[in-house]
Design a protein around this motif. Sequence first.
Motif, PDB file in Angstrom:
ATOM      1  N   UNK A 137       0.833  -1.204   0.000  1.00 14.77           N
ATOM      2  CA  UNK A 137       0.000   0.000   0.000  1.00 14.77           C
ATOM      3  C   UNK A 137       0.868   1.256   0.000  1.00 14.77           C
ATOM      4  N   UNK A 138       1.963   1.230   0.758  1.00 13.41           N
ATOM      5  CA  UNK A 138       2.861   2.379   0.835  1.00 13.41           C
ATOM      6  C   UNK A 138       3.434   2.725  -0.539  1.00 13.41           C
ATOM      7  N   UNK A 139       3.891   1.704  -1.263  1.00 18.04           N
ATOM      8  CA  UNK A 139       4.465   1.938  -2.592  1.00 18.04           C
ATOM      9  C   UNK A 139       3.419   2.527  -3.537  1.00 18.04           C
ATOM     10  N   UNK A 140       2.198   2.015  -3.483  1.00 18.69           N
ATOM     11  CA  UNK A 140       1.117   2.531  -4.330  1.00 18.69           C
ATOM     12  C   UNK A 140       0.816   3.987  -3.994  1.00 18.69           C
ATOM     13  N   UNK A 141       0.786   4.319  -2.707  1.00 18.73           N
ATOM     14  CA  UNK A 141       0.486   5.687  -2.282  1.00 18.73           C
ATOM     15  C   UNK A 141       1.563   6.675  -2.720  1.00 18.73           C
ATOM     16  N   UNK A 142       2.831   6.279  -2.599  1.00 23.48           N
ATOM     17  CA  UNK A 142       3.919   7.163  -3.023  1.00 23.48           C
ATOM     18  C   UNK A 142       3.839   7.402  -4.526  1.00 23.48           C
ATOM     19  N   UNK A 143       3.540   6.358  -5.291  1.00 24.24           N
ATOM     20  CA  UNK A 143       3.365   6.521  -6.737  1.00 24.24           C
ATOM     21  C   UNK A 143       2.207   7.473  -7.026  1.00 24.24           C
ATOM     22  N   UNK A 144       1.123   7.338  -6.281  1.00 23.13           N
ATOM     23  CA  UNK A 144      -0.055   8.196  -6.471  1.00 23.13           C
ATOM     24  C   UNK A 144       0.284   9.664  -6.198  1.00 23.13           C
ATOM     25  N   UNK A 145       1.053   9.902  -5.142  1.00 27.34           N
ATOM     26  CA  UNK A 145       1.459  11.276  -4.824  1.00 27.34           C
ATOM     27  C   UNK A 145       2.233  11.882  -5.987  1.00 27.34           C
ATOM     28  N   UNK A 146       3.134  11.101  -6.579  1.00 31.36           N
ATOM     29  CA  UNK A 146       3.941  11.610  -7.681  1.00 31.36           C
ATOM     30  C   UNK A 146       3.175  11.757  -8.975  1.00 31.36           C
ATOM     31  N   UNK A 147       2.312  10.774  -9.297  1.00 34.34           N
ATOM     32  CA  UNK A 147       1.643  10.744 -10.599  1.00 34.34           C
ATOM     33  C   UNK A 147       0.356  11.558 -10.643  1.00 34.34           C
ATOM     34  N   UNK A 148      -0.373  11.613  -9.532  1.00 33.91           N
ATOM     35  CA  UNK A 148      -1.709  12.220  -9.539  1.00 33.91           C
ATOM     36  C   UNK A 148      -1.782  13.507  -8.720  1.00 33.91           C
ATOM     37  N   UNK A 149      -1.085  13.552  -7.600  1.00 34.07           N
ATOM     38  CA  UNK A 149      -1.236  14.682  -6.680  1.00 34.07           C
ATOM     39  C   UNK A 149      -0.317  15.866  -6.971  1.00 34.07           C
ATOM     40  N   UNK A 216      11.188   5.911  -7.596  1.00 33.30           N
ATOM     41  CA  UNK A 216      10.086   6.865  -7.469  1.00 33.30           C
ATOM     42  C   UNK A 216      10.451   8.017  -6.543  1.00 33.30           C
ATOM     43  N   UNK A 217      10.977   7.689  -5.371  1.00 31.61           N
ATOM     44  CA  UNK A 217      11.311   8.720  -4.397  1.00 31.61           C
ATOM     45  C   UNK A 217      12.379   9.665  -4.894  1.00 31.61           C
ATOM     46  N   UNK A 218      13.406   9.117  -5.565  1.00 29.40           N
ATOM     47  CA  UNK A 218      14.504   9.958  -6.052  1.00 29.40           C
ATOM     48  C   UNK A 218      14.039  10.860  -7.194  1.00 29.40           C
ATOM     49  N   UNK A 219      13.173  10.349  -8.070  1.00 26.61           N
ATOM     50  CA  UNK A 219      12.628  11.167  -9.152  1.00 26.61           C
ATOM     51  C   UNK A 219      11.696  12.256  -8.627  1.00 26.61           C
ATOM     52  N   UNK A 227      15.270  11.213   5.611  1.00 26.86           N
ATOM     53  CA  UNK A 227      15.631   9.834   5.961  1.00 26.86           C
ATOM     54  C   UNK A 227      14.490   8.855   5.741  1.00 26.86           C
ATOM     55  N   UNK A 228      13.241   9.321   5.846  1.00 27.38           N
ATOM     56  CA  UNK A 228      12.066   8.516   5.532  1.00 27.38           C
ATOM     57  C   UNK A 228      11.283   9.254   4.456  1.00 27.38           C
ATOM     58  N   UNK A 229      10.974   8.592   3.366  1.00 29.65           N
ATOM     59  CA  UNK A 229      10.306   9.256   2.252  1.00 29.65           C
ATOM     60  C   UNK A 229       8.954   9.824   2.662  1.00 29.65           C
TER      61      UNK A 229
END
Length: 367
Positions: A137-149, A216-219, A227-229
Amino acid sequence: ISGVGILSIPFALSQGGWLSLALLLLVAVLCFYTGLLLKRCMDSDLHIRTYPDIGERAFGYKGRALLYLVAVEFLILEGDNLDKLFPHTAFRIGSLEIGGKEAFILLSGLVILPTTWLKSLGVLAYVSVGGVLASIVLAVCVFWVGAVDGVGFHESGRILRLEGLPTAISLFTFCYCGHAVFPTLCNSMKDRTQFSKVLLVCFVVSTLSYGSMAVMGYLMYGEHLKSQVTLNLPIAKISSQVAIYTTLVNPVAKYAVIIGPVATAVEEKFVFENSRALCILVRTVILISTVIVALTVPFFGYVMAFIGSSLSVIASLILPCLCYVRINKSARKVGLELMLIVGILVVATVVGIVGTYTSVKQIVKQL
């Protein structure tokens, strides 16, 4: 295998640059191989059931020290993320006011405490599966923040940062530091012959999730990664809040599994394992001690790097190789296998020394 390390992976990549992804893959391959060495050690003697047994109990306590510090990291993580969600929170005990991360570390300890009283791996399996789902779920949410939000994936990053490589590889090693628990998990399986396949699936899935999160985090945040994404995510977005709340599940779900071998060692040493009340007391004291350490050294990234460069290197790379060579005489013959093991020992020693020096230097600087 996949736990709080997934939060630090983007920070690790920002420290080492894009080329350091090759080190993530190398660490994964080496740790998978040493996991297989532990399995071969167990196969050589049916009386071997735990990591301390493999090291004739002399090596097992160092592995348990590793697990103890991982438990400390869980509490620091809880404090950091809850403080981001609920800033300026405080509560009072008598005349003493406790606020911020410290308050949430204490509250997290109280929430986690009942799970430490469970001794059955069967029961803990249902608890820890929540941690697996949380990572997804965490990975999906981080992707969502980058792609949609609206954050986007626009940062270019650096190809290589030589000065940050010790921190990067130390954090990568931390992500694969489950070896001290592997023998116990293997022994709990109905069919132990399937453990190698289970290990392969775990390492492949974990490496894919780690790599995806790192990229994802680095991009998204480049050199500005914390220290925590999750600490970089915009708190006003629903997806960010879901990510942070999901992050809080991992420590609650996995703390008891990680701290179990530490508690068992104490119970066996003082012959407490037959007393339910004393076992609960031991596990409660261990949790309280990890809370105290987490309150004292609340630097998530560099504490994780210290664990990875010192204890993780010992428990996940050096000891499995030494134990395997010691138990299996055929492994001492000059050949490809011995050369590989010697190579792992040399690399692990260098990583341990350089990484430990770097992380301790950073921790001291922030104290």
